[in-house]
Design a protein around this motif. Sequence first.
Motif, PDB file in Angstrom:
ATOM      1  N   MET A 199       0.856  -1.184   0.000  1.00 17.65           N
ATOM      2  CA  MET A 199       0.000   0.000   0.000  1.00 17.65           C
ATOM      3  C   MET A 199       0.896   1.238   0.000  1.00 17.65           C
ATOM      4  SD  MET A 199      -3.070   0.989   2.622  1.00 17.65           S
ATOM      5  CE  MET A 199      -3.907  -0.561   2.281  1.00 17.65           C
ATOM      6  N   ALA A 200       1.004   1.909  -1.119  1.00 15.72           N
ATOM      7  CA  ALA A 200       1.936   3.015  -1.270  1.00 15.72           C
ATOM      8  C   ALA A 200       1.392   4.306  -0.652  1.00 15.72           C
ATOM      9  CB  ALA A 200       2.237   3.238  -2.746  1.00 15.72           C
ATOM     10  N   ILE A 201       2.287   5.235  -0.353  1.00 12.00           N
ATOM     11  CA  ILE A 201       1.904   6.544   0.167  1.00 12.00           C
ATOM     12  C   ILE A 201       1.291   7.378  -0.964  1.00 12.00           C
ATOM     13  CG2 ILE A 201       2.736   8.678   1.213  1.00 12.00           C
ATOM     14  CD1 ILE A 201       2.694   6.201   3.051  1.00 12.00           C
ATOM     15  N   LYS A 202       0.175   8.026  -0.659  1.00  8.83           N
ATOM     16  CA  LYS A 202      -0.495   8.876  -1.640  1.00  8.83           C
ATOM     17  C   LYS A 202      -0.653  10.320  -1.183  1.00  8.83           C
ATOM     18  CE  LYS A 202      -3.166   4.991  -3.480  1.00  8.83           C
ATOM     19  NZ  LYS A 202      -4.531   4.395  -3.659  1.00  8.83           N
ATOM     20  N   VAL A 203      -0.603  10.529   0.129  1.00  4.19           N
ATOM     21  CA  VAL A 203      -0.869  11.854   0.699  1.00  4.19           C
ATOM     22  C   VAL A 203       0.200  12.199   1.735  1.00  4.19           C
ATOM     23  CG1 VAL A 203      -2.511  13.255   2.031  1.00  4.19           C
ATOM     24  CG2 VAL A 203      -3.356  11.594   0.353  1.00  4.19           C
ATOM     25  N   VAL A 204       0.618  13.447   1.744  1.00  2.07           N
ATOM     26  CA  VAL A 204       1.499  13.967   2.792  1.00  2.07           C
ATOM     27  C   VAL A 204       0.795  15.160   3.430  1.00  2.07           C
ATOM     28  CG1 VAL A 204       3.756  14.929   3.389  1.00  2.07           C
ATOM     29  CG2 VAL A 204       3.554  13.264   1.521  1.00  2.07           C
ATOM     30  N   THR A 205       0.581  15.095   4.745  1.00  3.66           N
ATOM     31  CA  THR A 205      -0.043  16.208   5.452  1.00  3.66           C
ATOM     32  C   THR A 205       0.993  16.893   6.339  1.00  3.66           C
ATOM     33  OG1 THR A 205      -0.809  14.752   7.242  1.00  3.66           O
ATOM     34  CG2 THR A 205      -2.345  15.197   5.423  1.00  3.66           C
ATOM     35  N   PHE A 206       0.787  18.190   6.537  1.00  2.54           N
ATOM     36  CA  PHE A 206       1.747  19.002   7.276  1.00  2.54           C
ATOM     37  C   PHE A 206       1.070  19.771   8.406  1.00  2.54           C
ATOM     38  CE2 PHE A 206       3.752  18.530   3.168  1.00  2.54           C
ATOM     39  CZ  PHE A 206       5.116  18.530   3.431  1.00  2.54           C
ATOM     40  N   ASP A 207       1.706  19.764   9.566  1.00  8.44           N
ATOM     41  CA  ASP A 207       1.489  20.812  10.524  1.00  8.44           C
ATOM     42  C   ASP A 207       2.122  22.072   9.910  1.00  8.44           C
ATOM     43  OD1 ASP A 207       1.028  22.004  13.199  1.00  8.44           O
ATOM     44  OD2 ASP A 207       3.217  22.022  13.261  1.00  8.44           O
ATOM     45  N   LEU A 208       1.797  23.259  10.433  1.00  9.27           N
ATOM     46  CA  LEU A 208       2.315  24.486   9.818  1.00  9.27           C
ATOM     47  C   LEU A 208       3.349  25.195  10.695  1.00  9.27           C
ATOM     48  CD1 LEU A 208      -0.973  25.872   8.202  1.00  9.27           C
ATOM     49  CD2 LEU A 208       0.823  24.463   7.168  1.00  9.27           C
ATOM     50  N   PHE A 234       2.569  13.446  -4.716  1.00  9.58           N
ATOM     51  CA  PHE A 234       1.618  13.221  -3.627  1.00  9.58           C
ATOM     52  C   PHE A 234       0.617  14.372  -3.526  1.00  9.58           C
ATOM     53  CE2 PHE A 234       5.815  11.538  -2.358  1.00  9.58           C
ATOM     54  CZ  PHE A 234       5.509  10.185  -2.268  1.00  9.58           C
ATOM     55  N   THR A 235      -0.541  14.059  -2.979  1.00  9.06           N
ATOM     56  CA  THR A 235      -1.495  15.085  -2.580  1.00  9.06           C
ATOM     57  C   THR A 235      -1.009  15.677  -1.266  1.00  9.06           C
ATOM     58  OG1 THR A 235      -3.351  13.964  -3.653  1.00  9.06           O
ATOM     59  CG2 THR A 235      -3.888  15.496  -1.863  1.00  9.06           C
ATOM     60  N   LEU A 236      -1.040  17.005  -1.152  1.00  2.29           N
ATOM     61  CA  LEU A 236      -0.558  17.665   0.054  1.00  2.29           C
ATOM     62  C   LEU A 236      -1.712  18.330   0.801  1.00  2.29           C
ATOM     63  CD1 LEU A 236       2.758  19.405  -1.121  1.00  2.29           C
ATOM     64  CD2 LEU A 236       2.359  17.011  -0.468  1.00  2.29           C
ATOM     65  N   GLY A 237      -1.683  18.192   2.133  1.00  2.00           N
ATOM     66  CA  GLY A 237      -2.704  18.812   2.974  1.00  2.00           C
ATOM     67  C   GLY A 237      -2.086  19.464   4.192  1.00  2.00           C
ATOM     68  N   ALA A 238      -2.802  20.417   4.780  1.00  2.00           N
ATOM     69  CA  ALA A 238      -2.352  21.120   5.985  1.00  2.00           C
ATOM     70  C   ALA A 238      -3.310  20.834   7.130  1.00  2.00           C
ATOM     71  CB  ALA A 238      -2.265  22.619   5.734  1.00  2.00           C
ATOM     72  N   LEU A 239      -2.758  20.530   8.307  1.00  2.00           N
ATOM     73  CA  LEU A 239      -3.547  20.244   9.509  1.00  2.00           C
ATOM     74  C   LEU A 239      -2.953  21.037  10.663  1.00  2.00           C
ATOM     75  CD1 LEU A 239      -3.673  16.322   9.231  1.00  2.00           C
ATOM     76  CD2 LEU A 239      -5.270  17.975   8.222  1.00  2.00           C
TER      77      LEU A 239
END
Length: 241
Positions: A1-10, A123-128
């Motif tokens: 199961m490969a990585i598709k998304v990377v999320t970041f703290d800011l 990758f899809t990138l998101g912020a949390l």
Amino acid sequence: MAIKVVTFDLDNTLWDVEPALLRAEEAQRQWLLRYRPGSVEQYDHDSLWEFKKTVWKRHPELLHKVSAMRKQMLLEMQLAAGYSERDARAGAEQAFAVFLRERHQVQLYEEALEVLEELARDFTLGALTNGNADIYKTDAAEYFDFAFLAEDLGASKPAPDMFHAAMKTSGVQAAEIVHVGDNPEHDIRGAREVGMYTVWMNSPRGPWPGGPRAHREISNLRDLTAAVGSIHVAAGGGRPK
């Protein structure tokens, strides 16, 4: 199961937040001195901090709403100085707008944009974030596909809400996401507990405080692409171990 998304703290993950916060606090103070005299002069740094803590205690419902909490503090400062409810509420909104405008004048780490551009190719990138920074008001905006703030969801990391929101929005499972953050408790423990991979952004090069470690540790964002890449290879085996 490969990585598709990377999320970041800011804050303190993509930039050092302290300079922006100091400027924002000073801009807010100068606005109050000019337009609401008598509301802030009596507070030094320590006494203002103590006042903020009393507001937090009186308004636990605002625990995860940092913007609303700041507005409440500004409101109460002006009411205590004798301003009318109407003027105090208007002043709270205006002073907060001044604060927030300066708060978003962050200086990204020197290597941040290059690294984000590299990662966004694959990758899809998101912020949390638990704070009130809006990634779309920074120079990194173009690389992010989604963003969530604790105050919008009513829950802060390490609670699972933001991590679940990231999964729902991106349409992937936890083990297909790498979360990058500087806080061992909020970011690393929170993400690990929902089954995500983690990268600890340890700029100060401090010791790990204890508990299950992040899957990778970096002290500079230049090392992030390689860290995510190595997790991506290892992720073929399924959930994080």
